[in-house]
Design a protein around this motif. Structure first.
Motif, PDB file in Angstrom:
ATOM      1  N   LYS A 139      24.877  40.025  39.908  1.00 48.86           N
ATOM      2  CA  LYS A 139      25.723  38.996  40.485  1.00 48.86           C
ATOM      3  C   LYS A 139      26.232  37.927  39.801  1.00 48.86           C
ATOM      4  CE  LYS A 139      25.027  37.613  44.790  1.00 48.86           C
ATOM      5  NZ  LYS A 139      24.174  37.185  45.919  1.00 48.86           N
ATOM      6  N   SER A 140      25.325  37.404  38.841  1.00 51.43           N
ATOM      7  CA  SER A 140      25.706  36.443  37.948  1.00 51.43           C
ATOM      8  C   SER A 140      26.830  37.004  36.742  1.00 51.43           C
ATOM      9  CB  SER A 140      24.362  35.736  37.271  1.00 51.43           C
ATOM     10  OG  SER A 140      23.429  35.177  38.010  1.00 51.43           O
ATOM     11  N   LEU A 141      26.396  38.211  36.443  1.00 51.33           N
ATOM     12  CA  LEU A 141      27.260  38.995  35.606  1.00 51.33           C
ATOM     13  C   LEU A 141      28.613  38.788  35.955  1.00 51.33           C
ATOM     14  CD1 LEU A 141      27.089  39.909  32.726  1.00 51.33           C
ATOM     15  CD2 LEU A 141      26.902  42.364  33.521  1.00 51.33           C
ATOM     16  N   LYS A 142      28.881  39.127  37.584  1.00 46.14           N
ATOM     17  CA  LYS A 142      30.314  39.577  37.972  1.00 46.14           C
ATOM     18  C   LYS A 142      30.894  37.907  38.135  1.00 46.14           C
ATOM     19  CE  LYS A 142      30.838  43.844  39.320  1.00 46.14           C
ATOM     20  NZ  LYS A 142      32.182  44.378  38.776  1.00 46.14           N
ATOM     21  N   ARG A 143      30.305  37.081  38.301  1.00 44.63           N
ATOM     22  CA  ARG A 143      30.799  35.562  38.759  1.00 44.63           C
ATOM     23  C   ARG A 143      31.003  35.254  37.220  1.00 44.63           C
ATOM     24  NH1 ARG A 143      27.249  31.032  41.537  1.00 44.63           N
ATOM     25  NH2 ARG A 143      28.116  31.975  43.269  1.00 44.63           N
ATOM     26  N   LEU A 144      30.485  35.399  35.955  1.00 47.32           N
ATOM     27  CA  LEU A 144      30.685  35.028  34.747  1.00 47.32           C
ATOM     28  C   LEU A 144      32.173  35.742  34.300  1.00 47.32           C
ATOM     29  CD1 LEU A 144      27.426  34.880  32.616  1.00 47.32           C
ATOM     30  CD2 LEU A 144      29.045  33.048  33.066  1.00 47.32           C
ATOM     31  N   GLU A 145      32.269  37.102  34.790  1.00 45.09           N
ATOM     32  CA  GLU A 145      33.492  37.706  34.398  1.00 45.09           C
ATOM     33  C   GLU A 145      34.816  36.829  35.074  1.00 45.09           C
ATOM     34  OE1 GLU A 145      35.514  42.350  35.047  1.00 45.09           O
ATOM     35  OE2 GLU A 145      33.395  41.741  35.599  1.00 45.09           O
ATOM     36  N   SER A 146      34.405  36.796  36.312  1.00 42.64           N
ATOM     37  CA  SER A 146      35.460  35.670  37.171  1.00 42.64           C
ATOM     38  C   SER A 146      35.838  34.609  36.781  1.00 42.64           C
ATOM     39  CB  SER A 146      35.121  35.604  38.692  1.00 42.64           C
ATOM     40  OG  SER A 146      36.185  34.990  39.430  1.00 42.64           O
ATOM     41  N   PHE A 147      34.817  33.916  36.012  1.00 40.97           N
ATOM     42  CA  PHE A 147      34.960  32.607  35.528  1.00 40.97           C
ATOM     43  C   PHE A 147      35.753  32.704  34.316  1.00 40.97           C
ATOM     44  CE2 PHE A 147      33.247  29.686  31.937  1.00 40.97           C
ATOM     45  CZ  PHE A 147      33.535  28.445  32.622  1.00 40.97           C
ATOM     46  N   TYR A 148      35.629  33.603  33.342  1.00 42.69           N
ATOM     47  CA  TYR A 148      36.512  33.642  31.913  1.00 42.69           C
ATOM     48  C   TYR A 148      37.685  34.320  32.356  1.00 42.69           C
ATOM     49  CZ  TYR A 148      32.404  32.480  29.538  1.00 42.69           C
ATOM     50  OH  TYR A 148      31.355  31.681  28.925  1.00 42.69           O
ATOM     51  N   PHE A 149      38.041  35.301  33.502  1.00 43.10           N
ATOM     52  CA  PHE A 149      39.303  35.641  33.770  1.00 43.10           C
ATOM     53  C   PHE A 149      39.982  34.473  34.362  1.00 43.10           C
ATOM     54  CE2 PHE A 149      42.329  37.279  36.960  1.00 43.10           C
ATOM     55  CZ  PHE A 149      42.579  38.494  36.607  1.00 43.10           C
ATOM     56  N   ASN A 150      39.565  33.602  34.777  1.00 43.74           N
ATOM     57  CA  ASN A 150      40.204  32.343  35.514  1.00 43.74           C
ATOM     58  C   ASN A 150      40.837  31.370  34.173  1.00 43.74           C
ATOM     59  OD1 ASN A 150      40.237  33.091  38.233  1.00 43.74           O
ATOM     60  ND2 ASN A 150      38.281  32.009  38.456  1.00 43.74           N
ATOM     61  N   LYS A 151      40.053  31.778  33.222  1.00 41.17           N
ATOM     62  CA  LYS A 151      40.643  31.000  31.825  1.00 41.17           C
ATOM     63  C   LYS A 151      41.623  31.797  31.081  1.00 41.17           C
ATOM     64  CE  LYS A 151      36.697  27.984  31.498  1.00 41.17           C
ATOM     65  NZ  LYS A 151      37.372  26.870  31.350  1.00 41.17           N
ATOM     66  N   GLY A 152      41.992  32.842  31.428  1.00 42.38           N
ATOM     67  CA  GLY A 152      43.032  33.710  30.865  1.00 42.38           C
ATOM     68  C   GLY A 152      42.391  34.779  30.037  1.00 42.38           C
ATOM     69  N   TYR A 153      41.024  35.264  30.104  1.00 41.65           N
ATOM     70  CA  TYR A 153      40.560  36.445  29.584  1.00 41.65           C
ATOM     71  C   TYR A 153      40.474  37.547  30.603  1.00 41.65           C
ATOM     72  CZ  TYR A 153      39.434  32.880  25.977  1.00 41.65           C
ATOM     73  OH  TYR A 153      39.568  31.943  25.139  1.00 41.65           O
ATOM     74  N   PHE A 154      41.705  38.317  30.308  1.00 42.91           N
ATOM     75  CA  PHE A 154      41.801  39.311  31.497  1.00 42.91           C
ATOM     76  C   PHE A 154      40.921  40.581  31.025  1.00 42.91           C
ATOM     77  CE2 PHE A 154      45.927  37.509  33.154  1.00 42.91           C
ATOM     78  CZ  PHE A 154      45.391  36.377  33.373  1.00 42.91           C
ATOM     79  N   ASP A 155      40.507  40.765  29.766  1.00 40.35           N
ATOM     80  CA  ASP A 155      39.879  42.081  29.451  1.00 40.35           C
ATOM     81  C   ASP A 155      38.466  41.813  28.929  1.00 40.35           C
ATOM     82  OD1 ASP A 155      42.711  43.288  29.823  1.00 40.35           O
ATOM     83  OD2 ASP A 155      42.996  42.600  27.626  1.00 40.35           O
ATOM     84  N   VAL A 156      37.737  41.179  29.812  1.00 36.15           N
ATOM     85  CA  VAL A 156      36.315  40.704  29.393  1.00 36.15           C
ATOM     86  C   VAL A 156      35.530  41.911  29.731  1.00 36.15           C
ATOM     87  CG1 VAL A 156      34.337  39.396  30.285  1.00 36.15           C
ATOM     88  CG2 VAL A 156      36.628  38.298  30.123  1.00 36.15           C
ATOM     89  N   LYS A 157      34.555  41.999  28.404  1.00 37.52           N
ATOM     90  CA  LYS A 157      33.499  43.078  28.456  1.00 37.52           C
ATOM     91  C   LYS A 157      32.344  42.435  28.661  1.00 37.52           C
ATOM     92  CE  LYS A 157      36.349  46.304  25.937  1.00 37.52           C
ATOM     93  NZ  LYS A 157      36.449  47.375  24.828  1.00 37.52           N
ATOM     94  N   ASN A 158      31.338  43.035  29.248  1.00 42.17           N
ATOM     95  CA  ASN A 158      30.062  42.272  29.269  1.00 42.17           C
ATOM     96  C   ASN A 158      28.898  42.955  29.875  1.00 42.17           C
ATOM     97  OD1 ASN A 158      29.932  42.413  32.698  1.00 42.17           O
ATOM     98  ND2 ASN A 158      31.791  41.447  32.095  1.00 42.17           N
ATOM     99  N   HIS A 159      27.752  42.557  29.455  1.00 39.60           N
ATOM    100  CA  HIS A 159      26.468  43.247  29.947  1.00 39.60           C
ATOM    101  C   HIS A 159      25.365  42.273  29.631  1.00 39.60           C
ATOM    102  CE1 HIS A 159      26.267  43.744  25.551  1.00 39.60           C
ATOM    103  NE2 HIS A 159      24.904  44.172  25.491  1.00 39.60           N
ATOM    104  N   PHE A 160      24.158  42.766  30.297  1.00 33.52           N
ATOM    105  CA  PHE A 160      23.035  41.947  29.934  1.00 33.52           C
ATOM    106  C   PHE A 160      21.760  42.568  29.449  1.00 33.52           C
ATOM    107  CE2 PHE A 160      22.555  43.331  34.424  1.00 33.52           C
ATOM    108  CZ  PHE A 160      21.197  43.670  34.477  1.00 33.52           C
TER     109      PHE A 160
END
Length: 857
Positions: A139-160
């Motif tokens: 859930k934290s990873l999803k929220r981080l993706e949304s956080f950076y999306f709201n800053k204009g990074y629409f193509d975020v890739k992530n993992h933990f």
């Protein structure tokens, strides 16, 4: 004794650090979340806002040490269960306890403080271990993706990645690959209501949405708030922010997006059918004011008195007690004006600021005679006309060994039926001091009584209208105050008369200004002969010198407590000072050293300074501004400056009236020499909200008061001192400076001050917070009558006389106020020899504890 306490404290701290195993309370098969780092493009992020997105945060720490977790681990779990097992194993003890206690009381002992109290306390102030949870991690990873999306990074890739190399511990890392940010390529708007579209076009200059700027959801939210405010301040009574939506289009564009602002028509129901209509702009057709409402309900208001004043209608359930103008001056909602949230807010603020009414209720109703009109109804709940306030304090100072002070005041509202307020108060102190002469052997040998009165007008009280300079939107007020205090057997038995006439206003919600047209202080000393009973260090210095130089034996008496000769106060002291400075041949050892001569001269100068009567007639202007939004805002700055000028008006009168002068040629009024000086102060405070609820608070203060004309020195009450709980906390108040002099007097003061403070504040446990601080600065004499070089400010060369105090503190945050204790160490003491100034007094014996209420800055 102090060394033993230090050793015990160090032992306990060492025991706490060494004995605690951070995974002690972690269940088998689980892992403690020891670290959780966010790596953005393979670099560890320091963005605190990003860490706020995490559902699971590691245990709190203080400088890397998990204090609260270790305190929690120290608690013995299930102490009551162990107690029950112990009773089962020891039946005789159980039988013995039940012989004088009931079974219920014996069982309750397991939950009592005796058995479980310490464990419960440690668990209460401690912090349980944070256990790694895979669901929360995802859930934290999803929220981080949304956080950076709201800053204009629409193509975020992530993992933990979870590192489990240590037993029962997990080290979690979130990897974020941002990619390229999207920027705004084009802007457009589609607004269905013509009147709103027209308003929107007029306000476009204030928009934060710009082309070629990186996309930001925060900008969209800010723009939504701005547009809503703009509409509602220009008549759009029915408009709400949820009518604004945005169209974000990235199709066929590389790292570009278009942003459309969409505003639909007004929605309403008619016969259970949803319909739409263009928004309308509303104007105010009528303003009704209910002056003596009694509850929160706006219906059932029985009108017995009413009047109309300048398009306002005032109603009362009883006889109208207020002059209409005094209330309507506070109303910014006027007939013919457009509906405005800003005017509503200003009206509420002004009415509350009158301190005659509680916070008002303001409602709007559609005018049945005009589809585009509103009727404003303002309900005022009067406060009690009379209010009694009392308080008491216990005091201790370098003069008072023990004291009790109290004050009682009465507030009277609407004194002249113009919403004025009048306050009159009585204050008093009784105390005891072993230092003072006490021939009657009374326990309370100190007393002070004072009376104060203050009258406040909710307007600028001036013969000429000032609305164009200070409009009523700045909530102006005028205050006239007068006070008198008389001291008996305290200090120099002063009589103190004060009076002021002040104008106050608020240029904005975060800015205040104050102008004292006059501020008068008249001080008359009645018991100058008591000086050396109060300022003991000066007396002791003179006594030792008199003995060393074999002063006239007639100057001494034999102290019955010590059986040693001491100077008689005041004849003996005065005789020795005269001999030392004027007739050294009268001394048995007439060859007085230059250093001792200067010491006696300085004491005499201080005596003359502190026993002189004062008449201060000053005008003052002060201005304060802060960017702090509310008490919870930890990232802000504020500044304030103050300018004061004294004596010019009296100097003019003295010249016109050929006022009598002292032997030194100074002007006097009522046989008291008036003070003449100019004074300026500046203070800047900056707070940074750091990572993990840590706050760095800094302060800079500079002040100077220059005497001229009728004065050679600045009055004691207008001078500066250093040290204390709100200044340099490694020194007691009045014990630092001036310059490198070494604080040779009881109360050291000067006419120039520079102070620099920094404090790192961090959470500890519960309502307790900690702080590490550094305080620098000093006071000096500058452009006054002082000649002693160690006292003087000598430009850049005086920078090596900045005292530095460092230390740490504990704060208890009650919510309404903060109680704090600070332990300060003299890290750099300019009073010592040059080669011994650094770190020579870093020990508990020479540390200083300061207790204070609320934060120092």
């Amino acid at each position: 004794m102090k060394n033993r306490i230090t050793k015990i404290a160090l032992y306990l701290v060492t025991l706490l650090i060494v004995s605690c195993n951070i995974t002690k309370r972690v269940p088998n098969g689980k892992r403690l979340l020891s670290e959780s780092d966010i790596l953005v493009n393979n670099k560890i992020s320091k963005d605190e806002e990003a860490y706020y997105q995490l559902y699971q945060k590691r245990n709190s720490s203080i400088l890397g040490y998990k204090l609260r977790l270790n305190l929690y681990n120290l608690a013995t779990p299930k102490k009551d269960s162990l107690y029950e097992a112990w009773l089962t194993k020891n039946p005789k003890t159980h039988q013995f306890l039940t012989s004088f206690l009931s079974d219920k009381q014996v069982n309750r002992l397991g939950k009592s403080f005796v058995v479980s109290g310490m464990g419960n306390f440690l668990r209460g102030i401690g912090e349980p271990p944070v256990i790694l949870d895979s669901t929360s991690t995802k859930k934290s990873l999803k929220r981080l993706e949304s956080f950076y999306f709201n800053k204009g990074y629409f193509d975020v890739k992530n993992h933990f990645v979870v590192d489990t190399s240590k037993a029962k511990q997990a080290f979690l890392k979130y990897y974020i690959e941002l990619g390229n940010p999207y920027s705004v390529d084009s802007l457009y708007s589609k607004i269905d209501s013509p009147v709103l579209d027209s308003l929107y076009q007029k306000g476009l200059k204030q928009t934060v949405l710009k082309t070629n700027k990186q996309y930001s959801t925060e900008d969209l939210n800010y723009e939504r708030t701005r547009i809503t405010s703009h509409f509602r301040n220009n008549g759009a009574y029915l408009f709400q922010s949820n009518y604004i939506t945005y169209d974000i289009d990235t199709i066929g564009k590389k790292y570009k997006t278009s942003v459309g602002t969409l505003i639909k028509n007004f929605n309403y129901y008619e016969n259970d059918t949803l319909k739409q209509a263009p928004f309308k702009l509303y104007k105010i057709n009528r303003v009704n004011i209910y002056t003596d409402h009694s509850n929160n309900k706006t219906e059932n208001f029985i009108i017995k008195d009413s009047t109309q004043y300048s398009d306002f209608y005032l109603y009362s359930q009883k006889k109208l007690k207020y002059r209409p103008k005094s209330i309507t001056d506070a109303i910014f909602i006027t007939k013919g004006s457009m509906f405005s949230d800003e005017n509503t807010s200003l009206t509420s603020r002004y009415l509350s600021n009158l301190r005659v009414f509680n916070y008002p209720t303001i409602i709007y109703k559609p005018d049945p005679k005009d589809s585009n009109g509103l009727i404003s109804e303002i309900y005022l709940v009067p406060r009690k006309k009379y209010t009694l306030n009392t308080s008491a304090d216990f005091t201790h100072s370098n003069i008072q060994d023990f004291g009790i002070s109290g004050n009682s005041s009465v507030s009277i509202r609407n004194v002249f039926n113009g919403t004025e307020t009048f306050e009159i108060g009585l204050r008093g102190t009784i105390a005891t001091s072993k230092q003072l002469a006490n021939p009657d052997n009374r326990f309370f040998n100190i007393s002070e009584i004072g009376i104060d009165a203050k009258l406040n007008f909710p307007r600028i009280f001036f013969p000429i209208k000032t609305n164009k300079i200070i409009p009523k939107s700045m909530i102006p007020s005028t205050t006239l105050s007068v006070g008198f205090a008389k001291q008996t057997n305290i200090g120099l038995d002063k009589q103190n008369l004060t009076s002021s006439f002040s104008y106050n206003w608020k240029p904005s919600s975060k800015t205040t200004a104050k102008f004292d047209l006059f501020n008068i202080q008249f001080v008359k000393n009645l018991n100058i002969g008591n000086y050396f009973n109060i300022y003991k260090s000066s007396y002791t210095t003179l006594n030792n010198l008199a003995l060393a130089y074999n002063a006239n034996t007639n100057y001494f008496y034999t102290n019955p407590d010590t059986n040693l000769p001491e100077l008689i106060i005041e004849d003996g002291v005065g005789g020795f000072i005269y001999d030392a400075l004027v007739q050294p041949n009268n001394l048995g050892n007439p060859f007085i050293s230059l250093e001792d001569y200067k010491t006696v001269l300085s004491i005499l100068e201080r005596y003359n300074r502190l026993t002189e009567d004062n008449l201060i007639f000053a005008s003052t202007f002060s201005y304060n501004r802060t960017t702090q939004e509310n008490t919870g805002d930890k990232n802000f700055h504020s500044y304030k400056f103050k300018v004061e000028s004294a004596g010019n008006f009296l100097a003019l009168i003295a010249r016109m009236s050929k006022q009598l002068k002292t032997q030194e040629g100074a002007g006097t009024f009522f046989e008291v020499q008036y003070s003449q000086y100019v004074k300026g102060e500046f203070e800047f405070i900056k707070h940074w909200d750091l990572f993990g609820k840590n706050v760095l608070a800094t302060r800079m203060f500079a002040g100077m008061a220059i005497p001229y004309g009728n004065s050679k020195t600045v009055p004691f009450s207008r001078s500066y001192f250093s040290g204390g709980s709100n200044d340099n906390r490694a020194w007691q108040p009045y014990s630092l400076g001036p310059g490198s002099s070494g604080s040779i007097f009881d109360f050291n003061e000067a006419n120039m001050k520079i102070a620099l403070n920094a404090e790192l504040r961090f959470p500890m446990f519960g309502k307790f917070n900690g702080a590490i601080f550094a305080d620098a600065g000093n006071i000096w004499n500058f452009l006054d009558a002082t000649t002693e070089k160690s006292f003087l400010f000598k430009g850049i060369n005086s920078l090596d006389e900045f005292a530095l105090g460092t230390g740490f503190g504990l704060r208890y945050d009650q919510g309404l106020f903060v109680v704090r204790a600070d332990l300060g160490f003299k890290t750099y003491n300019p009073a010592l020899e040059v080669n011994h100034r650094w770190f020579k007094q870093i020990n508990l014996n020479e540390s200083v504890i300061n207790i204070g209420i609320n934060y120092p800055f």
